[in-house]
Design a protein around this motif. Structure first.
Motif, mmCIF file in Angstrom:
data_model
loop_
_atom_site.group_PDB
_atom_site.id
_atom_site.type_symbol
_atom_site.label_atom_id
_atom_site.label_comp_id
_atom_site.label_asym_id
_atom_site.label_seq_id
_atom_site.Cartn_x
_atom_site.Cartn_y
_atom_site.Cartn_z
ATOM 1 N N PRO A 276 0.797 -1.267 -0.175
ATOM 2 C CA PRO A 276 -0.003 0.015 -0.017
ATOM 3 C C PRO A 276 0.971 1.339 -0.139
ATOM 4 C CG PRO A 276 -0.840 -1.592 1.609
ATOM 5 C CD PRO A 276 0.144 -2.143 1.049
ATOM 6 N N ALA A 277 1.976 1.194 0.460
ATOM 7 C CA ALA A 277 2.915 2.344 0.609
ATOM 8 C C ALA A 277 3.367 2.770 -0.872
ATOM 9 C CB ALA A 277 4.157 2.211 1.479
ATOM 10 N N GLY A 278 3.296 1.676 -1.719
ATOM 11 C CA GLY A 278 3.692 2.245 -2.988
ATOM 12 C C GLY A 278 2.584 2.450 -4.094
ATOM 13 N N ALA A 279 1.656 2.753 -3.497
ATOM 14 C CA ALA A 279 0.153 2.854 -4.247
ATOM 15 C C ALA A 279 0.160 4.566 -5.047
ATOM 16 C CB ALA A 279 -1.118 2.716 -3.513
ATOM 17 N N PRO A 280 -0.302 4.551 -6.142
ATOM 18 C CA PRO A 280 -0.262 5.933 -6.596
ATOM 19 C C PRO A 280 -1.295 7.090 -5.803
ATOM 20 C CG PRO A 280 -1.518 4.337 -8.087
ATOM 21 C CD PRO A 280 -0.962 3.520 -6.977
ATOM 22 N N SER A 281 -1.922 6.375 -4.946
ATOM 23 C CA SER A 281 -2.750 7.390 -4.075
ATOM 24 C C SER A 281 -3.184 6.880 -3.150
ATOM 25 C CB SER A 281 -3.937 7.765 -5.149
ATOM 26 O OG SER A 281 -5.060 6.767 -5.350
ATOM 27 N N GLU A 282 -3.578 7.660 -2.100
ATOM 28 C CA GLU A 282 -4.144 7.170 -0.877
ATOM 29 C C GLU A 282 -5.239 6.495 -0.841
ATOM 30 O OE1 GLU A 282 -5.480 9.202 3.561
ATOM 31 O OE2 GLU A 282 -4.527 10.323 2.054
ATOM 32 N N ALA A 283 -6.274 6.660 -2.023
ATOM 33 C CA ALA A 283 -7.282 5.799 -2.025
ATOM 34 C C ALA A 283 -6.950 4.437 -2.626
ATOM 35 C CB ALA A 283 -8.388 6.751 -2.991
ATOM 36 N N VAL A 284 -6.293 4.516 -3.446
ATOM 37 C CA VAL A 284 -5.579 3.202 -4.126
ATOM 38 C C VAL A 284 -4.962 2.339 -3.032
ATOM 39 C CG1 VAL A 284 -4.289 1.915 -5.788
ATOM 40 C CG2 VAL A 284 -5.715 3.941 -6.422
ATOM 41 N N GLY A 285 -4.173 2.944 -2.069
ATOM 42 C CA GLY A 285 -3.463 2.402 -1.079
ATOM 43 C C GLY A 285 -4.208 1.794 -0.157
ATOM 44 N N ALA A 286 -5.602 2.400 0.262
ATOM 45 C CA ALA A 286 -6.501 1.720 1.158
ATOM 46 C C ALA A 286 -7.128 0.526 0.521
ATOM 47 C CB ALA A 286 -7.499 2.737 1.245
ATOM 48 N N GLN A 287 -7.224 0.677 -1.021
ATOM 49 C CA GLN A 287 -7.941 -0.575 -1.757
ATOM 50 C C GLN A 287 -6.887 -1.781 -1.687
ATOM 51 O OE1 GLN A 287 -8.951 0.529 -5.677
ATOM 52 N NE2 GLN A 287 -10.512 2.021 -4.585
ATOM 53 N N TRP A 288 -5.571 -1.401 -1.710
ATOM 54 C CA TRP A 288 -4.637 -2.429 -1.812
ATOM 55 C C TRP A 288 -4.513 -3.008 -0.414
ATOM 56 C CZ3 TRP A 288 0.469 -0.499 -4.860
ATOM 57 C CH2 TRP A 288 -0.060 -0.561 -6.296
ATOM 58 N N GLN A 289 -4.765 -2.213 0.672
ATOM 59 C CA GLN A 289 -4.409 -2.895 1.943
ATOM 60 C C GLN A 289 -5.716 -3.736 2.336
ATOM 61 O OE1 GLN A 289 -2.197 -2.240 4.458
ATOM 62 N NE2 GLN A 289 -3.023 -3.714 5.833
ATOM 63 N N THR A 290 -6.915 -3.557 1.807
ATOM 64 C CA THR A 290 -7.995 -4.430 1.950
ATOM 65 C C THR A 290 -7.794 -5.585 1.189
ATOM 66 O OG1 THR A 290 -9.523 -2.517 2.199
ATOM 67 C CG2 THR A 290 -10.367 -4.711 1.612
ATOM 68 N N ARG A 291 -7.432 -5.484 -0.124
ATOM 69 C CA ARG A 291 -6.879 -6.823 -0.980
ATOM 70 C C ARG A 291 -5.943 -7.654 -0.281
ATOM 71 N NH1 ARG A 291 -6.044 -4.143 -6.734
ATOM 72 N NH2 ARG A 291 -5.214 -6.280 -7.034
ATOM 73 N N ARG A 292 -4.930 -6.919 0.296
ATOM 74 C CA ARG A 292 -3.892 -7.911 0.833
ATOM 75 C C ARG A 292 -4.290 -8.426 2.004
ATOM 76 N NH1 ARG A 292 1.661 -4.878 2.747
ATOM 77 N NH2 ARG A 292 0.178 -4.198 4.646
ATOM 78 N N GLU A 293 -5.315 -8.137 2.898
ATOM 79 C CA GLU A 293 -5.753 -8.574 3.928
ATOM 80 C C GLU A 293 -6.473 -9.749 3.604
ATOM 81 O OE1 GLU A 293 -4.764 -8.344 7.097
ATOM 82 O OE2 GLU A 293 -3.250 -7.042 6.236
ATOM 83 N N ARG A 294 -7.507 -9.388 2.405
ATOM 84 C CA ARG A 294 -8.371 -10.765 2.030
ATOM 85 C C ARG A 294 -7.401 -11.795 1.438
ATOM 86 N NH1 ARG A 294 -12.819 -7.233 -0.995
ATOM 87 N NH2 ARG A 294 -14.011 -6.371 0.870
ATOM 88 N N ALA A 295 -6.392 -11.553 0.698
ATOM 89 C CA ALA A 295 -5.639 -12.525 0.139
ATOM 90 C C ALA A 295 -4.659 -13.244 1.377
ATOM 91 C CB ALA A 295 -4.688 -11.690 -0.836
ATOM 92 N N ARG A 296 -4.446 -12.677 2.391
ATOM 93 C CA ARG A 296 -3.535 -13.324 3.339
ATOM 94 C C ARG A 296 -4.695 -14.430 4.000
ATOM 95 N NH1 ARG A 296 -0.137 -8.329 6.229
ATOM 96 N NH2 ARG A 296 1.429 -8.448 4.519
#
Length: 393
Positions: A276-296
Motif C-alpha cells: 500500500p505504501a507504493g500505491a499511486p494515491s491514498e485511495a488506491v493504497g486503502a484498496q490495496w490494503q483491503t485486498r492484501r488482507e483478504r488475500a492473506r
C-alpha cells in the motif's frame, strides 16, 4: 433444494414451486411424513449425518437431477414410481451416461426414499428385471482410466515448471513484479505437489488436506508423513509414509515461499504482496490494503480438490507434451505410481498396501496394460523355449 438433498430429505414446504413456477408433486402419506420428520428430529438431537461430505454432495446432485426431471414432465417426486424412474434412466442411457452414473443415481433415490419411510422405486421384481436387461443389453462397466503420471513424466513436468519462462497475465506495469512473484510461488507449490502426489500415491482430498505438522524430515535425507483419516481409513488409525529426498527438497523450497500456515498446499494470490505504501494515491493504497488482507486470509485455507487436476494439466501444458489433458486428473499420480511399481516387479498386493486400497481390484485395473504385457511376454517366451527344446530332441 441442494440443502434438502444433503440432509437426505425433501422439505415439502420449501419445495412447493418448481423452477418453472409449477408445483412439485408429492404423494407422501401422513405416516411417511411423520416418519421423515421423526428422522430429522432424531438426527438433530444426536448430531448425526451418516455420510461423508462428498457422499452428501453427490447425492444432492442426483436429487436435483430427479427434481428437474419431475418438474419438466410433471411427475410425482416422492414416492417415485418405477415407470418414471425408468423413463429417466432411458433418457440418461440415450445421452451416453455410464453404468456407474446410473448406479449412483439409483442409490441416491433409494437412500432418500428410505429416509422418508417409502419403498424404493427399484424394489419390485419387474424393476430388478428391467435393470438386469439394461445392464446386459445397453450398458457396460468399462470406464476410461486417468492418464498415468509415471516417474519419468513427473521429472518432465517438474523440469518444465521450474525452467519455463514466466508468463504472467496482462497487468499494469507497476504490478508486474507482484504478478511474477506470485507465478514463481505457484510453480514452486505445483512442483512440490506433483512430487508428493506421486511419492505418497495420494488422493486429491488427502493431498489438499496435508499439514506441515505431520511432516518429519529424516536425518539421512527424505522424510516421513503421518497420514490421518482417509477414504479407506475412516477410523483414523493412520499410516506413516515415505518421501524421497527430491520431494523433501521441493517441499522445503515451497515452504520458504508459502503462507507458513497450517496446510501445505493453499491458494496463491497476487494481492498478498501488494505494498500500500507504493500505491499511486491514498485511495488506491486503502484498496490495496483491503485486498492484501483478504488475500492473506485466503492463503490460510487449503486448496479445493478440483484444483489438483488443474495443477497437473498446467504442468503438462508448460512441458508441451502431447497428452490428453482431459484425462490427466488428480488420480493420475496413483495410476502412474501403481504402474511403475508393477513394472519394477512389485505384486498387486504390494501396490494395494502402498496405495491404501481396500482390495486389489483397483491396482489390477490401473496396471492392467502392464500386467497384460508381462503375462503375454512370459507366456510366449515359455512357448518359444518349449519349442526349442522339442526341436533339439
Amino acid at each position: 433444494m441442494a440443502d434438502a438433498a444433503s440432509d437426505g430429505l425433501a422439505p415439502i414446504a420449501a419445495a412447493i414451486l418448481g423452477p418453472l413456477g409449477a408445483p412439485f408433486r408429492f404423494a407422501l402419506s401422513e405416516e411417511q411424513l411423520a416418519s421423515a420428520q421423526d428422522y430429522v428430529t432424531q438426527q438433530q438431537r444426536h448430531g448425526t449425518r451418516g455420510l461423508a461430505a462428498s457422499s452428501c454432495r453427490t447425492r444432492a446432485a442426483d436429487w436435483l437431477t430427479w427434481l428437474a426431471f419431475c418438474a419438466h414432465y410433471d411427475r410425482v417426486v416422492l414416492p417415485a414410481r418405477f415407470d418414471d424412474v425408468r423413463e429417466l434412466l432411458d433418457q440418461l442411457v440415450a445421452a451416453g451416461r455410464k453404468k456407474a452414473t446410473l448406479e449412483h443415481l439409483l442409490w441416491s433415490l433409494a437412500d432418500i426414499h428410505r429416509r422418508h419411510g417409502c419403498p424404493g422405486p427399484m424394489d419390485s421384481a419387474i424393476a430388478r428385471d428391467y435393470w438386469r436387461d439394461l445392464v446386459r443389453e445397453q450398458l457396460d462397466g468399462e470406464q476410461r482410466q486417468a492418464a498415468p503420471m509415471t516417474l519419468d513424466l513427473l521429472d518432465q513436468l517438474v523440469t518444465a515448471l521450474l525452467a519455463h519462462p514466466l508468463t504472467v497475465r496482462r497487468v499494469a506495469a507497476g504490478l508486474r513484479p507482484v504478478a511474477e512473484h506470485a507465478q514463481r510461488r505457484r510453480r514452486a507449490r505445483d512442483a512440490a505437489m506433483l512430487h508428493v502426489a506421486y511419492d505418497l500415491m495420494m488422493r486429491s482430498a488427502e493431498l489438499v488436506a496435508m499439514e506441515w505438522a505431520r511432516l518429519m524430515p529424516l536425518p539421512h535425507g527424505g522424510a516421513t508423513y503421518r497420514l490421518g483419516k482417509t477414504k479407506t481409513d475412516q477410523a483414523g488409525v493412520g499410516r506413516t509414509l515415505y518421501l524421497r529426498p527430491a520431494t523433501l527438497a521441493a517441499l522445503d523450497a515451497w515452504r520458504t515461499q508459502s503462507s507458513q500456515g497450517e496446510f501445505v498446499f493453499h491458494a496463491i494470490s497476487d494481492d498478498v504482496h501488494l505494498d500500500p505504501a507504493g500505491a499511486p494515491s491514498e485511495a488506491v493504497g486503502a484498496q490495496w490494503q483491503t485486498r492484501r488482507e483478504r488475500a492473506r486470509q485466503r492463503e490460510q485455507r487449503p486448496l479445493g480438490t478440483r484444483e489438483v487436476s488443474a495443477v497437473f494439466r498446467r504442468a503438462v501444458s508448460l512441458a508441451g507434451l502431447d497428452l490428453d489433458l482431459h484425462w490427466l486428473t488428480g488420480h493420475s499420480a496413483r495410476v502412474g505410481a501403481a504402474q511403475d511399481m508393477v513394472r519394477a516387479g512389485s505384486s498387486t498386493a504390494q501396490v494395494q498396501v502402498a496405495g491404501r486400497w481396500a482390495s486389489e481390484r483397483m491396482p489390477i485395473r490401473y496396471a492392467e496394460r502392464v500386467l497384460a504385457r508381462d503375462a503375454g511376454e512370459d507366456r510366449f517366451a515359455k512357448l518359444a523355449a518349449m519349442q526349442r527344446r522339442r526341436d533339439r530332441s
